[in-house]
Design an enzyme around this catalytic site. Structure first.
Site, PDB file in Angstrom:
ATOM      1  N   GLU A 116       0.961  -1.218   0.082  1.00  0.00           N
ATOM      2  CA  GLU A 116       0.059  -0.224   0.274  1.00  0.00           C
ATOM      3  C   GLU A 116       0.642   1.322  -0.139  1.00  0.00           C
ATOM      4  OE1 GLU A 116      -0.496  -2.648   1.824  1.00  0.00           O
ATOM      5  OE2 GLU A 116      -2.985  -2.715   2.302  1.00  0.00           O
ATOM      6  N   HIS A 120     -11.506  -4.643  10.974  1.00  0.00           N
ATOM      7  CA  HIS A 120     -11.557  -4.550   8.897  1.00  0.00           C
ATOM      8  C   HIS A 120     -13.039  -3.544   9.375  1.00  0.00           C
ATOM      9  CE1 HIS A 120      -8.711  -7.413   8.964  1.00  0.00           C
ATOM     10  NE2 HIS A 120      -9.329  -7.143   7.453  1.00  0.00           N
TER      11      HIS A 120
END
Lengths: 318, 336
Positions: free
Chosen positions: B64, B132
């Protein structure tokens, strides 16, 4: 570039950063100025292999790379002196120079330059442009995770990325030998299917040849190149760093033995490419030009306080 | 143009917006983990790689930091990258490039460099526990230099994403996982999604239910939750005015203040963390606009500053949902 032109380029770089130093005790420049003094052979050596459209993404110690990329000197010095007429209207300062026209940018965060350079490299590859992106890092930044992520991607996708490692052997005070699993940064190239080479970064001719080789590799579609140039940072990490991690003797010897300008001068004289008087005159002219530029820049006004919120968003302040 | 509601999921409206923008502008591209071959783990980029090729719709490694920074370089090189961060929770590994590069370069360059980049990411709670389930729009909004979008309806998902892609400013576009797979026809608000391209200006809130007793300002999935309970509450005698904020930056507090000047009561519902975030900011701006006497009552309903727990019984206790929103409304309305 001729050998003499490389020498002249190094003088310009040295005198540019010496002009910056003048603004520190006066408070005109503040906040961790990082000069490249001692590392001129790298900036001057990369210059001749860069082509229009190439991108350079540099670090906190970025002035020499900006000048190599063709960023015009006056607005750049004005930005470092935080003037309204500066390259970034005084919003960036010495660590944050951005020039869209010359595809030059940088980051004050160690390790953060390579991802942005990778983006330029992807763009060139996608559009089929014969350009390359140079991502500059120091030996310290080469130990940041982004180094691995970016070289892996550039290797996997054969992107035209040159990772230029200025190895001055110190991450502020921490010697690279104490914190790197590999003896050199360049030898990590084999992990990424990259071209890799370590050279003496105090000899501008060696750097110029090696950078040309790295650039040729990247432009030929064979993927990334790691060029590691050893060098010496003559001053502290930043202006104000006590630099107590090196002895006075070490620092004196470093300046005597490893000054890239002295090294080039000695070579030019030995090979009969120039005479003492010519080189002295060249240095004096360079210094005089920089002094004039500095005086002009110092006379410029600072940005208007009323504009402090401008330029955050297109067409609006907030 | 048919006015019939198409049986699309939100993720399909997102993919449709991207596809239309990619057709319109060859500089628009998408990159991220699993966005290509499978079209995104939530299907929000489905079919795009087949249509536009693997250069413009690029599956990345799990890097990322590198590919978010690539987005910055691509944007500066003249492209309009959409960088997908699969879950907004992953932003920790690449926040450097988001807040120090993407968001600051336009300002640091004195407006000479533009970074027309979209970070598209999924937030929201669907029983996926602490790492999450976050929303984090307050985090991005706190850091200057990026617009922050959190759409609720199918219509808005498409139109706000088009606007984000066309924006010359960096934009963080936060989907809600509970909405992505939901069908347009099941929405109480904005279920009709025109087939053609359209953009909704960033920074304009929308009153999705008019009412007279209490202003409920919220965004993302909570808009639907509020609408779901609004009729029951009306039967109890509480007539809600619901404002969908749509974007956190710019924050359209004017629309909220105008509503509060009518109702006198403000409840901010926020699926993000309570403290130092959207709810406090919005309340403050409304008070600044109306004066301390401009509100009869004010309250906030948000995640009470704990990580999202795994057990559903615990999750329900901390994450705003239809029942807890209705309860918060009743409590506020009960105060005279």
């Amino acid at each position: 570039m001729t050998r003499l032109e490389r020498f002249r380029a190094m003088l310009t770089l040295r005198h540019f950063d010496e002009a910056c130093l003048e603004g520190v005790p006066t408070g005109e420049i503040h906040g961790e100025l990082h000069t490249g003094i001692g590392q001129e052979a790298i900036g001057a050596g990369m210059m001749e292999s860069l082509q229009p459209g190439d991108a350079v993404v540099s670090t906190h110690r970025n002035h020499y790379h900006a000048l190599a990329a063709g960023v015009p000197m006056k607005p750049m010095l004005a930005e470092i002196f935080e003037k309204a007429s500066g390259l970034c209207r005084g919003r960036g300062g010495h660590m944050h120079l951005f020039d869209a026209e010359h595809n030059f940018s940088c980051s004050g965060i160690v390790g953060a330059s390579l991802p942005v350079a990778l983006g330029y490299a992807y763009s060139f590859s996608m559009k089929g442009q014969n350009n390359l992106a140079v991502g500059v890092t120091g030996d310290g930044g080469a130990n940041n995770g982004a180094f691995h992520e970016c070289l892996n991607i550039a290797g996997a996708w054969k992107l035209p990325l040159v990772v230029l490692v200025e190895n001055n052997e110190l991450a502020i005070s921490v010697p690279i030998g104490d914190v790197s699993a590999t003896a050199t940064i360049a030898e990590r190239a084999c992990a990424y299917g990259a071209w890799g080479k370590k050279v003496d970064g105090t000899d501008v001719d060696i750097v110029a040849e090696a950078f040309a080789e790295a650039a040729h590799h990247a432009r030929s579609g064979r993927g990334p190149a790691i060029l590691e140039a050893s060098c010496h940072r003559f001053r502290g990490h930043f202006e104000g760093d006590h630099d107590s991690y090196r002895t006075m003797k070490e620092k004196r010897e470093m300046r005597e033995r490893h000054d890239p300008i002295t090294i080039a001068r000695r070579k030019l004289l030995a090979e009969g490419l120039a005479g003492e008087a010519e080189l002295d005159a060249m240095a004096e002219a360079s210094q005089r030009e920089m002094a004039e530029l500095l005086a002009e820049v110092r006379a410029e006004p600072l940005p208007e306080a009323a504009g402090a919120l401008d330029y955050l968003f297109v067409g609006g302040k907030r | 143009m048919s006015s019939a509601v198409r049986n699309l999921s939100i993720s399909q409206t997102v993919a449709e917006a991207i596809g239309l923008e990619m057709e319109r502008d060859e500089n628009v591209m998408v990159m991220g983990e699993d966005v290509g071959k499978i079209g995104g783990v939530f299907g929000a980029t489905r079919t795009l790689q087949k249509r536009f090729g693997d250069k413009r719709v690029r599956d990345t490694p799990i890097s990322e930091m590198a590919f978010t920074g690539m987005g910055v370089g691509l944007a500066m090189a003249g492209l309009r990258p959409i960088v997908e961060i699969m879950f907004v929770d992953f932003i920790g590994v690449c926040l450097e490039q988001v807040y120090n590069a993407m968001a600051k370069i336009p300002y640091m360059s004195g407006g000479n460099v533009r970074v027309p980049m979209v970070i598209k990411t999924a937030g929201g709670c669907i029983g996926s526990a602490a790492q999450h389930s976050q929303c984090l729009w307050g985090l991005f909004a706190h850091l200057p230099g990026m617009k922050v979008v959190a759409p609720s309806s199918p219509f808005d998902h498409k139109g706000l994403l088009s606007a984000a892609i066309r924006s010359d400013d960096p934009v963080v576009y936060i989907e809600h996982k509970a909405l992505l797979l939901k069908k347009a026809e099941t929405f109480l608000n904005g279920g009709h999604v025109p087939e053609e391209r359209y953009a909704i200006p960033l920074g304009k809130a929308k009153v999705v239910r008019e009412g007279s007793d209490l202003t409920l300002a919220t965004l993302s999935a909570s808009v639907e939750y509020a609408l779901e309970v609004s009729e029951d509450l009306a039967r109890e005698g509480i007539d809600l005015e619901i404002v969908d904020l749509r974007t956190v930056v710019p924050l359209d507090s004017e629309t909220v203040a105008a509503s509060v000047s009518k109702t006198g009561r403000l409840l901010v519902v926020d699926e993000d963390y309570l403290s130092f975030g959207l709810s406090g900011e919005l309340v403050t701006r409304v008070i600044e606009a109306l004066g301390p006497g401009g509100l009869k009552q004010v309250a906030r309903h948000a995640v009470p500053d704990v990580p999202i727990p795994a057990a559903l019984s615990l999750e329900e206790a901390v994450v705003p949902g239809p029942a807890s929103i209705a309860q918060a409304v009743r409590e506020l309305a009960a105060v005279s």
